[in-house]
Design a protein around this motif. Structure first.
Motif, PDB file in Angstrom:
ATOM      1  N   ARG A 171      12.737  11.148 -29.552  1.00 26.78           N
ATOM      2  CA  ARG A 171      13.360  12.450 -29.833  1.00 26.78           C
ATOM      3  C   ARG A 171      13.605  13.214 -28.547  1.00 26.78           C
ATOM      4  NH1 ARG A 171      16.188  15.825 -30.206  1.00 26.78           N
ATOM      5  NH2 ARG A 171      16.279  17.633 -31.603  1.00 26.78           N
ATOM      6  N   LEU A 172      12.673  13.125 -27.603  1.00 29.25           N
ATOM      7  CA  LEU A 172      12.855  13.790 -26.315  1.00 29.25           C
ATOM      8  C   LEU A 172      14.020  13.161 -25.560  1.00 29.25           C
ATOM      9  CD1 LEU A 172      10.011  14.809 -27.137  1.00 29.25           C
ATOM     10  CD2 LEU A 172       9.365  14.637 -24.727  1.00 29.25           C
ATOM     11  N   GLU A 173      14.084  11.834 -25.570  1.00 27.52           N
ATOM     12  CA  GLU A 173      15.163  11.128 -24.880  1.00 27.52           C
ATOM     13  C   GLU A 173      16.518  11.463 -25.499  1.00 27.52           C
ATOM     14  OE1 GLU A 173      17.267   8.950 -22.251  1.00 27.52           O
ATOM     15  OE2 GLU A 173      15.129   9.443 -22.113  1.00 27.52           O
ATOM     16  N   ASP A 241       3.007  14.560  -8.533  1.00 25.15           N
ATOM     17  CA  ASP A 241       3.209  13.127  -8.730  1.00 25.15           C
ATOM     18  C   ASP A 241       4.675  12.750  -8.874  1.00 25.15           C
ATOM     19  OD1 ASP A 241       0.445  12.944  -8.778  1.00 25.15           O
ATOM     20  OD2 ASP A 241       0.332  13.025 -10.975  1.00 25.15           O
ATOM     21  N   LEU A 242       5.554  13.751  -8.907  1.00 18.30           N
ATOM     22  CA  LEU A 242       6.961  13.509  -9.231  1.00 18.30           C
ATOM     23  C   LEU A 242       7.843  13.594  -7.992  1.00 18.30           C
ATOM     24  CD1 LEU A 242       7.062  15.700 -12.466  1.00 18.30           C
ATOM     25  CD2 LEU A 242       6.453  13.280 -12.257  1.00 18.30           C
ATOM     26  N   ILE A 275      15.962  17.493 -16.440  1.00 19.92           N
ATOM     27  CA  ILE A 275      16.119  16.229 -17.175  1.00 19.92           C
ATOM     28  C   ILE A 275      15.427  15.099 -16.430  1.00 19.92           C
ATOM     29  CG2 ILE A 275      17.799  14.488 -17.931  1.00 19.92           C
ATOM     30  CD1 ILE A 275      19.765  16.823 -18.428  1.00 19.92           C
ATOM     31  N   ASP A 276      15.659  15.014 -15.132  1.00 20.77           N
ATOM     32  CA  ASP A 276      15.035  13.965 -14.309  1.00 20.77           C
ATOM     33  C   ASP A 276      13.512  14.096 -14.305  1.00 20.77           C
ATOM     34  OD1 ASP A 276      17.583  13.089 -13.715  1.00 20.77           O
ATOM     35  OD2 ASP A 276      17.692  14.161 -11.798  1.00 20.77           O
ATOM     36  N   MET A 282       7.634  11.187 -18.805  1.00 21.67           N
ATOM     37  CA  MET A 282       7.490  10.252 -19.918  1.00 21.67           C
ATOM     38  C   MET A 282       7.173   8.851 -19.412  1.00 21.67           C
ATOM     39  SD  MET A 282      10.237  11.362 -22.850  1.00 21.67           S
ATOM     40  CE  MET A 282      11.706  11.068 -21.848  1.00 21.67           C
ATOM     41  N   LYS A 283       7.741   8.493 -18.281  1.00 20.29           N
ATOM     42  CA  LYS A 283       7.533   7.157 -17.723  1.00 20.29           C
ATOM     43  C   LYS A 283       6.146   7.004 -17.110  1.00 20.29           C
ATOM     44  CE  LYS A 283       9.644   3.842 -14.515  1.00 20.29           C
ATOM     45  NZ  LYS A 283      10.757   3.625 -13.529  1.00 20.29           N
ATOM     46  N   GLN A 284       5.635   8.059 -16.486  1.00 18.77           N
ATOM     47  CA  GLN A 284       4.382   7.976 -15.739  1.00 18.77           C
ATOM     48  C   GLN A 284       3.176   8.539 -16.486  1.00 18.77           C
ATOM     49  OE1 GLN A 284       6.899   9.036 -11.659  1.00 18.77           O
ATOM     50  NE2 GLN A 284       4.808   9.771 -11.854  1.00 18.77           N
ATOM     51  N   MET A 285       3.363   9.056 -17.701  1.00 15.85           N
ATOM     52  CA  MET A 285       2.278   9.748 -18.385  1.00 15.85           C
ATOM     53  C   MET A 285       1.059   8.841 -18.584  1.00 15.85           C
ATOM     54  SD  MET A 285       2.258  11.759 -22.042  1.00 15.85           S
ATOM     55  CE  MET A 285       3.358  13.066 -21.495  1.00 15.85           C
TER      56      MET A 285
END
Length: 409
Positions: A171-173, A241-242, A275-276, A282-285
């Motif tokens: 849903r987020l994506e 971390d981003l 957005i990025d 989401m990828k690193q959680m």
């Protein structure tokens, strides 16, 4: 030989169709040109700090969400960070990522809301309606995550009340792809429209030097070329971390005049940045809990024992948001709580950017710093006779020194 027109005074506010919140402007005019600007805030003070110092820190989070209806989660986040420093609460890593995701979705909806308001102030109501229609997707996602469209109630001391699980990612994506598909359209409508360019370029200029001297923050300062962003300069939550860069006007080949047009550029492209950031989260959680202490009674007991003071700051949609908290280890309620919102730092830029401009440009120039008077208004003085008073700088300083001495004694 042309004769100079006689100057006159033009009051606008505190209630006016061009102002979304109550504030009073007084302009000294020469014909259509603004020669001098003065403004008087202080009409939206709700006593939130006073109420907060009579409640425990968990209850204050409820108030923080209501300091501003558009950036409330940032107020709750920065207050939580200050209290966590005092009480030595270690926030789980996963909660940092949840906090970052919800903060960036709030940034998206806030920037789009501002874009709609800016279009309205320019008389482009079709674009106003379109922007607010687009904004609905971000508000829907926030409701999907937190259960609320406004006043999300997701922040908690030591983490977050709710998790963002892997089964919620689609849903987020979906929302991120929605905005990616609209970015080019938004750039075209806001930045390539000839009328918007003519109205906004070289209008309300705030130079880099003056932006620094006036201590402006957020998109207002970045539009003037100042590479300042709390998320990068002093990372909090998961931002350390981003991988992301500060958005400046040159991202769209702008000369960087610090005008209204540059403020549009920064906010539009910060939507892409958000957005990025959300995708990276989401990828690193990481796995794990989202709350340091689930037992409410135990948390309150630990907070009551906490003693010390802390100062925290975050990068809210409008810029740097700061909270100061002091606790004495003897009572549940903080001994002191002070809020300094972004507009408090940016409002003095009005005096600079309005001088020399025309009456017709007042609405868009005032709106260009994305003001929030509900966030900003901190002091209201009413005497026993019911009449409002004026607090001079010297009087305020004396009261401040006296209170410090009382607290130290």
């Amino acid at each position: 030989m042309s004769q100079k027109k006689a100057p006159y005074e033009l009051p606008i506010g505190p209630i006016h169709p061009a102002l979304k919140e109550p504030i009073n402007f007084t302009f000294q005019m020469n014909g259509e040109v603004i020669e001098k600007v003065d403004f008087a805030p202080g009409r939206a003070h709700r006593g939130i700090e006073w109420m907060g110092m009579r409640r425990n820190p968990v209850q204050i989070l409820h108030l923080c969400d209501r300091i501003c209806g558009i950036c409330g989660v940032h107020h709750a986040l920065v207050f939580a960070q200050a209290v966590e420093q005092i009480a030595d609460i270690e926030v789980p890593d996963r909660a940092y990522y949840v906090r970052t995701i919800i903060a960036e979705f709030e940034r998206i909806q806030s920037h789009i809301l501002w874009a709609g308001v800016a279009a309205h102030e320019l008389g482009f109501d079709t674009l106003f309606y379109l922007a607010w229609q687009i904004r609905e997707e971000s508000v829907d996602v926030i409701e999907y995550i937190t259960g609320n469209r406004v006043n999300y109630g997701i922040m908690m001391l030591g983490g977050t009340r709710r998790d963002i699980t892997a089964d919620m990612f689609p849903r987020l994506e979906q929302a991120l792809q929605y905005y990616e598909g609209l970015l080019e359209k938004m750039v075209n409508l806001f930045l390539n429209d000839k009328t918007i360019a003519m109205r906004c370029k070289d209008t309300g200029i705030l130079t880099k030097r003056r932006a620094l001297e006036l201590a402006t923050v957020g998109p207002t300062s970045r539009a003037s070329g100042l590479a300042m962003d709390v998320r990068i300069d002093s990372p909090y939550a998961a931002y350390g971390d981003l991988d992301f860069d500060i958005v400046l006007p040159d991202v769209y080949n702008s000369e960087g005049n610090g005008d209204v047009y540059d403020r549009i550029i920064v906010r539009i492209f910060e939507i892409k940045q958000s957005i990025d950031i959300i995708r990276q989260c989401m990828k690193q959680m990481p796995e794990g809990p989202v709350l340091a202490e689930e037992k409410y009674a135990k948390l309150l007991m630990n907070l009551k024992k906490a003693s010390g003071e802390a100062f925290a700051r975050v990068e809210a949609p409008r810029g740097e948001d700061m909270h100061y908290v002091r606790m004495n280890g003897k009572q549940e309620a903080p001994e002191m709580w002070k809020v300094k919102a972004s507009t408090y730092s940016n409002q003095m830029a009005w005096v600079e950017i309005l001088q020399g401009e025309q009456i017709a440009d007042i609405p868009i120039i005032v709106a260009s710093i994305d003001p929030c008077m509900s966030c900003t208004d901190r002091v209201a003085v009413v005497g026993q006779d019911g009449n409002a008073g004026i607090m001079t700088k010297e009087h305020l300083h004396r009261l401040s020194v006296e209170k410090t001495r009382r607290l130290q004694s």
